[in-house]
Enzyme design. Structure first.
Site, PDB file in Angstrom:
ATOM      1  N   GLY A  12       0.818  -1.215   0.000  1.00 50.89           N
ATOM      2  CA  GLY A  12       0.000   0.000   0.000  1.00 50.89           C
ATOM      3  C   GLY A  12       0.848   1.260   0.000  1.00 50.89           C
ATOM      4  N   ARG A  16      -1.697   8.965   2.991  1.00 54.33           N
ATOM      5  CA  ARG A  16      -2.114   9.862   4.077  1.00 54.33           C
ATOM      6  C   ARG A  16      -1.041  10.086   5.147  1.00 54.33           C
ATOM      7  NH1 ARG A  16      -7.443   7.009   5.706  1.00 54.33           N
ATOM      8  NH2 ARG A  16      -6.531   5.345   4.451  1.00 54.33           N
ATOM      9  N   LYS A  23       5.276   3.916   3.992  1.00 52.98           N
ATOM     10  CA  LYS A  23       4.523   3.802   5.251  1.00 52.98           C
ATOM     11  C   LYS A  23       5.074   2.750   6.205  1.00 52.98           C
ATOM     12  CE  LYS A  23       0.120   2.216   5.419  1.00 52.98           C
ATOM     13  NZ  LYS A  23      -1.361   2.297   5.395  1.00 52.98           N
ATOM     14  N   ASN A 167     -13.755  -7.634  10.025  1.00 53.69           N
ATOM     15  CA  ASN A 167     -12.593  -8.388   9.571  1.00 53.69           C
ATOM     16  C   ASN A 167     -11.332  -7.594   9.896  1.00 53.69           C
ATOM     17  OD1 ASN A 167     -10.756  -9.944   8.030  1.00 53.69           O
ATOM     18  ND2 ASN A 167     -11.123  -8.661   6.217  1.00 53.69           N
ATOM     19  N   LYS A 349      34.110  10.921  26.786  1.00 54.85           N
ATOM     20  CA  LYS A 349      34.054  10.224  25.501  1.00 54.85           C
ATOM     21  C   LYS A 349      35.252   9.299  25.347  1.00 54.85           C
ATOM     22  CE  LYS A 349      36.211  11.062  22.020  1.00 54.85           C
ATOM     23  NZ  LYS A 349      37.014  11.537  20.880  1.00 54.85           N
ATOM     24  N   ASN A 375      41.071  12.400  41.259  1.00 52.59           N
ATOM     25  CA  ASN A 375      40.108  13.488  41.369  1.00 52.59           C
ATOM     26  C   ASN A 375      40.431  14.522  40.313  1.00 52.59           C
ATOM     27  OD1 ASN A 375      38.677  15.880  42.207  1.00 52.59           O
ATOM     28  ND2 ASN A 375      38.333  14.819  44.139  1.00 52.59           N
TER      29      ASN A 375
HETATM   30  C1  UD1 Z   1      -8.912  -4.461   4.414  1.00 55.11           C
HETATM   31  C2  UD1 Z   1      -9.972  -5.544   4.277  1.00 55.11           C
HETATM   32  C3  UD1 Z   1     -11.121  -5.231   5.224  1.00 55.11           C
HETATM   33  C4  UD1 Z   1     -10.613  -5.127   6.653  1.00 55.11           C
HETATM   34  C5  UD1 Z   1      -9.489  -4.094   6.727  1.00 55.11           C
HETATM   35  C6  UD1 Z   1      -8.855  -4.136   8.086  1.00 55.11           C
HETATM   36  C7  UD1 Z   1      -9.927  -6.295   1.960  1.00 55.11           C
HETATM   37  C8  UD1 Z   1     -10.572  -6.214   0.649  1.00 55.11           C
HETATM   38  N1  UD1 Z   1     -10.446  -5.549   2.919  1.00 55.11           N
HETATM   39  O1  UD1 Z   1      -9.491  -3.262   3.977  1.00 55.11           O
HETATM   40  O2  UD1 Z   1     -12.104  -6.246   5.152  1.00 55.11           O
HETATM   41  O3  UD1 Z   1     -11.662  -4.752   7.523  1.00 55.11           O
HETATM   42  O4  UD1 Z   1      -8.466  -4.384   5.767  1.00 55.11           O
HETATM   43  O5  UD1 Z   1      -7.958  -3.077   8.218  1.00 55.11           O
HETATM   44  O6  UD1 Z   1      -8.998  -7.040   2.137  1.00 55.11           O
HETATM   45  N2  UD1 Z   1      -2.292  -3.945   0.275  1.00 55.11           N
HETATM   46  C9  UD1 Z   1      -1.400  -4.367  -0.680  1.00 55.11           C
HETATM   47  N3  UD1 Z   1      -1.749  -4.307  -1.999  1.00 55.11           N
HETATM   48  C10 UD1 Z   1      -2.964  -3.842  -2.399  1.00 55.11           C
HETATM   49  C11 UD1 Z   1      -3.867  -3.406  -1.417  1.00 55.11           C
HETATM   50  C12 UD1 Z   1      -3.511  -3.467  -0.090  1.00 55.11           C
HETATM   51  O7  UD1 Z   1      -0.296  -4.798  -0.362  1.00 55.11           O
HETATM   52  O8  UD1 Z   1      -3.182  -3.821  -3.600  1.00 55.11           O
HETATM   53  C13 UD1 Z   1      -1.919  -4.030   1.674  1.00 55.11           C
HETATM   54  C14 UD1 Z   1      -1.816  -2.678   2.340  1.00 55.11           C
HETATM   55  O9  UD1 Z   1      -0.499  -2.191   2.286  1.00 55.11           O
HETATM   56  C15 UD1 Z   1      -2.249  -2.965   3.768  1.00 55.11           C
HETATM   57  C16 UD1 Z   1      -3.209  -4.132   3.615  1.00 55.11           C
HETATM   58  O10 UD1 Z   1      -2.938  -4.719   2.356  1.00 55.11           O
HETATM   59  O11 UD1 Z   1      -1.168  -3.391   4.546  1.00 55.11           O
HETATM   60  C17 UD1 Z   1      -4.661  -3.713   3.709  1.00 55.11           C
HETATM   61  O12 UD1 Z   1      -4.940  -2.783   2.705  1.00 55.11           O
HETATM   62  P1  UD1 Z   1      -5.950  -1.603   2.919  1.00 55.11           P
HETATM   63  O13 UD1 Z   1      -6.059  -0.823   1.678  1.00 55.11           O
HETATM   64  O14 UD1 Z   1      -5.618  -0.863   4.149  1.00 55.11           O
HETATM   65  O15 UD1 Z   1      -7.307  -2.437   3.132  1.00 55.11           O
HETATM   66  P2  UD1 Z   1      -8.693  -1.899   3.609  1.00 55.11           P
HETATM   67  O16 UD1 Z   1      -9.389  -1.295   2.482  1.00 55.11           O
HETATM   68  O17 UD1 Z   1      -8.508  -1.086   4.820  1.00 55.11           O
END
Ligand code: UD1
Ligand code: CA
Length: 454
Positions: A12, A16, A23, A167, A349, A375
């Site tokens: 990801g 933000r 991140k 989830n 040091k 001393n």
């Molecule tokens: C995901 C879950 C959601 C859950 C939530 C918990 C899915 C579809 N949804 O949503 O059910 O409640 O996490 O926080 O799985 N990432 C990748 N590649 C991608 C997309 C994401 O590596 O293409 C990684 C991100 O870096 C992150 C994790 O997967 O570490 C979750 O991705 P994020 O976009 O935060 O998922 P949510 O939409 O929050």
């Protein structure tokens, strides 16, 4: 027991965070978030750990620099299902895979062990119940209470929006079914993504049960999307660590005012006042007392030593029953024997200070070997640097250095030597004698102070 693989999703973008740093490299407890997740995963003793990283994430690979980690590139972030698919070629055909997130840093090993234990039929899902579930995938159960699907927040109808069971994203999957399920994923949803969560319904259709396991505390499943969430999880981590110290018998003036960015080992009856920061590997022996607002970075302190407020110690070794500070600074290579006193505004040091020696006020000790029972008077300086080279100052046992002395290295003060205050010592001082190197005092007879002319 079938083999376990851990896949950590970390591709990801982290938009933000508003940061040039990826991140998952932002530190929590002094360690990149991803490194913490890897350390947790490693405690499960998996056969392998695969990290799915994003386009331009070379920085992540370089920073983590862990030879035991396998990497899978996900060039475009097309969803969590697509991310796991990128790791598929590296997963064995049999065995189980545990999916973790690189931006969810505080999950405990105990909870993951419970999750693995529940995955009897090959699958299990880590869940939580939140007062406000908005933003999360909701867990849909049938009349018998069995998990049948996950619906993402943006795809929920009104009834599903009201579900508070969510989830966490962490789950265990059977490798032999995984390829089929991942290939069956479609992206016809509100976000146009391949959702990993859709494998739940596919599993249920295949007759695979998906038992849910709840986290013990919500922070175990909390992710970091911005600096506010990072700061909140940092405080949670610090509080967890403080509670562990208190439980183990350490006295903390305030568990909300201590920061440990690394490992803190301790003996019995250790007490720590407010505002202290411990970085790297720090060990404190029995009865050690640390005053308020001290910073200790890779330091070991032997039993009975007291470090008074506002002292800064870095890569130093401190013996037993020493008195350090307030306002002392020990820099790398400072090695103090037992019963040493280092007082206010003293910097040490790359120097050894022997048993029972004292440097109590306003001095600089650099590149020196100081014996025992020495001393060093207020405001003394080892002049160790000529602008190009550094030289050592040797001060043997029982030397007395008068206040305001400049010791121009290389120089040796032999055993029992006494140096008169204000001396500039550039030649060796013999044993057991008084050496003075300063201009003689002179009184000018008949001299008068100038007077104002007005
Ligand atoms: C995901 C879950 C959601 C859950 C939530 C918990 C899915 C579809 N949804 O949503 O059910 O409640 O996490 O926080 O799985 N990432 C990748 N590649 C991608 C997309 C994401 O590596 O293409 C990684 C991100 O870096 C992150 C994790 O997967 O570490 C979750 O991705 P994020 O976009 O935060 O998922 P949510 O939409 O929050
Ligand atoms: Ca998220």
């Amino acid at each position: 027991m079938d083999s376990l693989s851990v896949v950590i999703l970390a591709a990801g973008k982290g938009k933000r965070m508003y940061s040039a740093l990826p991140k998952v490299l932002h530190p929590i407890g002094g360690q990149p978030m991803l490194a913490r997740v890897i350390a947790t995963a490693r405690q499960l003793q998996p056969a392998k750990i695969v990290v799915v990283y994003g386009h331009g994430g070379e920085q992540v690979r370089e920073q983590i620099a862990d030879p035991d980690i396998e990497w899978a590139l996900q060039e475009q972030q097309l969803g969590t299902g697509h991310a796991l698919k990128m790791a598929l070629p590296q997963l064995p055909e049999v065995g189980r895979s545990l999916v973790l997130y690189g931006d969810v840093p505080l999950t405990t090993v105990e909870t993951l062990q419970r999750l693995l234990a529940a995955a009897d039929g090959g699958m299990s899902l880590l869940t939580d119940v939140l007062a406000d579930a908005s933003g999360y995938g909701r867990i849909v159960r049938d009349d018998a209470g069995r998990i049948v699907a996950i619906v993402e927040d943006k795809d929920c109808d009104a009834a599903q929006k009201a579900i508070r069971e969510i989830n966490t994203g962490m789950l265990v999957l059977p490798n032999d079914k995984l390829a089929g399920w991942l290939h069956a994923l479609r992206n016809g949803n509100a976000q146009g993504e391949y959702y990993l969560t859709d494998v739940i319904a596919l599993a249920v259709a295949d007759g695979v049960a998906v038992p849910g396991v709840a986290v013990t505390s919500s922070w175990e499943a909390a992710g970091v999307n911005n600096k506010l969430q990072l700061a909140e999880l940092e405080r949670q981590l610090q509080l967890n660590q403080a509670r562990a110290l208190l439980t183990a018998g350490v006295t903390l003036a305030d568990p909300a005012r201590i920061d440990i960015r690394g490992r803190l080992e301790h003996g019995q009856d250790v007490s720590i006042d407010v505002g202290c920061v411990f970085e790297g590997q720090v060990s404190l022996g029995d009865n050690v007392q640390i005053g308020a607002y001290c910073v200790l970075n890779n330091v070991s302190v032997a039993s009975g030593t007291r470090i008074a407020a506002y002292s800064h110690l870095e890569q130093a070794v401190v013996g037993a029953d020493c008195r350090i500070g307030p306002y002392a600074r020990l820099r790398p290579g400072a090695a103090l024997a037992d019963q040493v006193h280092i007082g206010n505004f003293v910097e040490v040091k790359n120097s050894k200070v022997g048993l029972g020696s004292k440097v109590n006020h306003l001095s600089y000790i650099g590149d020196a070997d100081i014996g025992s029972k020495v001393n060093v008077g207020a405001g003394s300086v080892t002049c160790n640097y000529d602008g190009v080279n550094k030289y050592r100052t040797v001060i043997r046992d029982h030397v007395f250095v008068g206040s305001g002395s400049m010791l121009v290295a290389p120089v040796v003060l032999e055993t029992g030597a006494t140096i008169g205050a204000g001396s500039v010592i550039s030649k060796n001082a013999p044993a057991e004698q008084l050496t003075v190197a300063r201009a003689r005092q002179l009184t000018v007879a008949g001299w008068q102070r100038p007077k104002k002319s007005s």
